[in-house]
Design a protein around this motif. Structure first.
Motif, short mmCIF file in Angstrom:
data_model
loop_
_atom_site.label_atom_id
_atom_site.label_comp_id
_atom_site.label_asym_id
_atom_site.label_seq_id
_atom_site.Cartn_x
_atom_site.Cartn_y
_atom_site.Cartn_z
N SER A 122 0.85 -1.24 -0.06
CA SER A 122 -0.04 0.15 0.15
C SER A 122 0.94 1.31 -0.03
O SER A 122 0.29 2.30 -0.10
CB SER A 122 -1.10 0.04 1.13
N GLU B 44 1.16 -2.81 4.50
CA GLU B 44 0.03 -3.54 4.21
C GLU B 44 0.30 -4.11 2.78
O GLU B 44 0.58 -3.47 1.67
CB GLU B 44 -1.16 -2.93 4.22
N LEU C 209 -1.09 -6.03 -0.19
CA LEU C 209 -2.45 -6.04 -1.09
C LEU C 209 -2.67 -7.33 -1.81
O LEU C 209 -3.54 -7.64 -2.28
CB LEU C 209 -2.45 -4.94 -1.91
N GLN D 67 -5.37 -3.29 -10.22
CA GLN D 67 -5.08 -2.78 -9.08
C GLN D 67 -3.81 -2.00 -8.93
O GLN D 67 -2.68 -2.42 -9.59
CB GLN D 67 -4.94 -3.76 -7.93
N SER E 159 -7.07 -9.19 -3.52
CA SER E 159 -8.22 -8.39 -2.90
C SER E 159 -9.08 -8.97 -1.66
O SER E 159 -9.51 -8.07 -1.06
CB SER E 159 -9.28 -8.28 -3.82
N ARG F 110 -15.54 -7.39 0.33
CA ARG F 110 -14.53 -6.22 0.65
C ARG F 110 -15.15 -5.00 0.07
O ARG F 110 -15.37 -4.72 -0.94
CB ARG F 110 -13.01 -6.44 0.02
N LYS G 235 -10.82 -0.58 2.31
CA LYS G 235 -9.21 -0.92 2.52
C LYS G 235 -9.03 -1.95 3.57
O LYS G 235 -8.21 -3.20 3.40
CB LYS G 235 -8.00 0.16 2.74
N ARG G 236 -9.79 -1.99 4.45
CA ARG G 236 -9.52 -3.12 5.39
C ARG G 236 -10.88 -3.45 6.28
O ARG G 236 -10.92 -4.20 7.19
CB ARG G 236 -8.76 -2.51 6.78
#
Length: 415
Positions: free
Chosen positions: A94, A101, A103, A132, A169, A365, A368-369
Motif C-alpha cells: 500500500s 500492508e 495488498l 489494482q 483483494s 470487501r 481497504k480493511r
C-alpha cells in the motif's frame, strides 16, 4: 489527453474541458511517453494541437522522441511502461515501505504497468492486469525500459494479462493477519422432546425465535510461500427472547418461557492452498453453550443447562469466488461432549450425545480493511437419557433433538 497521474486518478483534457478521472474509467490508457505541453522547455518537440473535422483535439506527432521520466531526477515521474515480475514472492504494497500492508502477491512472469517511481528509484507504483495499483520494490522487476505500453499491448491498448494477482483483494496474503467481526443475527430454535412417559410434560415440542449479537476473531499465520497456513478462531453469540419459548404438549399449549443463550466457540486449523484461490483446512475446536431460563419454576419445567463439546471438521475458503468476494464453507461434528442440567430437573442419566454444525457464508470487501459478511449456520444436537426423570417421574427413557438456524450479517475489520 492524459496530462498527469496521481494514484488512481488521472488528469485529462477533452477538447476545452479539463478535469480528473479514476483510471479504471479509461478503456485504454496510452501514456508510454510524457504528454508535452507548451510550457515544456527541456525537449525539442512540436506540441501544437490540431482539431479534426469531428471537433476533437489531437496531439500532433512529435518531431523527436521524448525522454522518459524514468531516468530523470523528478520524484513521481508519470511516464508509464511495462515491466515483468522476476521474483516469486513479490508483494504489492500500500505504500513505499517494506512493512506496509500487503495488498497481494504477484506471480513470476506477470506483466505490470509501471506508472511512477520514488525519488530514489527503489520503489515502483504499478498497475496489475486486474487493474489494482500498489507499490513494489524496483528490484522485483526486469525489462523496465525495454518494452513500452503501446508496443506490448497492441493497437495502442494499455493492458496486461488478467489473473496475475494471487487473491490480493481478499487480504489473505499477509504472513500474519487478524480479522475481527461484530454483527446481528436472527435465530430459529426448536426442541423436540420424546419419552416413554404419558404425563403432561412427557412429550413436548418447543419452538421459538430470537435476535442475537454475534462477534468473532480470526487469526491466520502463513508460510513464506503462502502454501501452508495455521489459523485460530474464536467467537461468541448472545441471544435473548421474550415472550420466548412456546411449549406445546399433546394436550395443547402449556405456556411461554423467557430465556437467554450464551454461546462461545474456539478452534485451531491447519491447511494448504490448492492453487491460488482455494484454501482447505482441517479444524479441531470447542463449543460451550448455556441455555438459561428466567426461572426454573417455568411453565414447561425446562431446566437450565450447559453443553460442552469437542469437535472436528473441515473448512474451505474460496477466494475470488466473485470479484472482492470470499466464500467460506465449513462443517464439523461432535467427537465428545457433556450436557449438564439444573439439579432436580434432570431428564435422567446422560447417555448418547451427538452434534453437527454446518455453515456457509461470504465476505465482500467494501474498504481497504473493511468487509461486509453474511452467513447461514445450521446446528443439530441429539441427547439421550436413561433412568428415572426428575421432572417426569413416570419417564424412564427419553431423547431430545435440538435444531437451530441462524442468519447473520456483520462488519469485519482486518488488521
Amino acid at each position: 489527453i492524459v496530462r498527469e497521474t496521481q494514484g488512481r486518478w488521472v488528469r485529462v483534457e477533452a477538447g476545452k474541458r479539463k478535469g480528473w478521472l479514476v483510471n479504471r474509467s479509461l478503456a485504454s490508457f496510452v501514456a508510454s511517453e510524457p504528454v508535452l505541453s507548451p510550457d515544456d522547455t527541456n525537449t525539442n518537440t512540436n506540441t501544437g494541437n490540431d482539431t479534426n473535422e469531428a471537433g476533437t483535439t489531437e496531439v500532433a506527432e512529435a518531431t523527436a522522441p521524448a525522454k522518459r521520466n524514468w531516468g530523470g531526477d523528478t520524484e513521481g515521474a508519470s511516464s508509464s511502461f511495462v515491466a515483468t515480475i522476476a521474483n516469486a514472492d513479490t508483494q504489492l504494497r500500500s505504500s513505499m515501505k517494506e512493512g506496509s500492508e500487503s495488498l497481494g502477491s504477484l506471480i513470476v512472469g506477470a506483466k505490470v504497468i509501471v506508472e511512477e517511481h520514488s525519488g530514489d528509484r527503489r520503489w515502483l507504483r504499478v498497475r496489475s492486469g486486474d487493474g489494482q495499483v500498489g507499490w513494489i520494490a524496483a528490484s522485483e522487476v526486469v525489462n523496465t525500459t525495454s518494452e513500452n505500453i503501446s508496443s506490448a499491448s497492441g493497437a495502442g491498448q494499455a493492458s496486461v494479462d488478467s489473473g496475475e494477482l494471487a487473491s490480493w483483494s481478499l487480504g489473505d496474503l499477509p504472513r500474519a493477519q487478524v480479522r475481527t467481526s461484530l454483527g446481528l443475527a436472527y435465530r430459529s430454535l426448536s426442541m423436540d422432546f420424546s419419552s416413554t412417559g404419558r404425563g403432561r410434560l412427557a412429550n413436548t415440542i418447543v419452538e421459538t425465535q430470537a435476535m442475537a449479537l454475534d462477534g468473532g476473531t480470526d487469526i491466520i499465520l502463513r508460510s513464506k510461500g503462502r502454501g501452508l497456513f495455521l489459523g485460530f478462531d474464536g467467537g461468541f453469540r448472545f441471544s435473548y427472547s421474550k415472550p420466548g419459548i412456546e411449549v406445546i404438549s399433546a394436550d395443547g399449549p402449556i405456556g411461554d418461557i423467557d430465556f437467554s443463550m450464551y454461546e462461545t466457540r474456539a478452534g485451531a486449523r491447519v491447511g494448504v492452498a490448492l492453487g491460488r484461490d482455494v484454501h482447505v483446512a482441517v479444524r479441531a475446536g470447542l463449543h460451550y453453550d448455556v441455555f438459561f431460563t428466567k426461572s426454573v419454576d417455568n411453565a414447561g419445567l425446562l431446566p437450565r443447562e450447559s453443553l460442552l463439546a469437542g469437535t472436528a471438521g473441515a473448512r474451505i475458503d474460496w477466494y475470488r469466488f466473485l470479484p472482492d468476494v470470499v466464500l467460506t464453507l465449513s462443517g464439523e461434528g461432535q467427537v465428545l461432549g457433556r450436557r449438564k442440567q439444573t439439579p432436580g430437573l434432570e431428564d435422567g442419566r446422560q447417555g448418547d450425545l451427538q452434534g453437527v454444525w454446518v455453515s456457509a457464508g461470504g465476505s465482500y470487501r467494501i474498504g481497504k480493511r473493511l468487509d461486509l459478511s453474511g452467513s447461514f449456520l445450521y446446528g443439530w444436537n441429539r441427547s439421550e437419557w436413561s433412568g428415572a426423570s426428575a421432572r417426569n417421574p413416570d419417564v424412564m427413557q427419553s431423547s431430545r433433538s435440538d435444531t437451530s438456524q441462524t442468519l447473520q450479517v456483520a462488519l469485519a475489520h482486518r488488521f
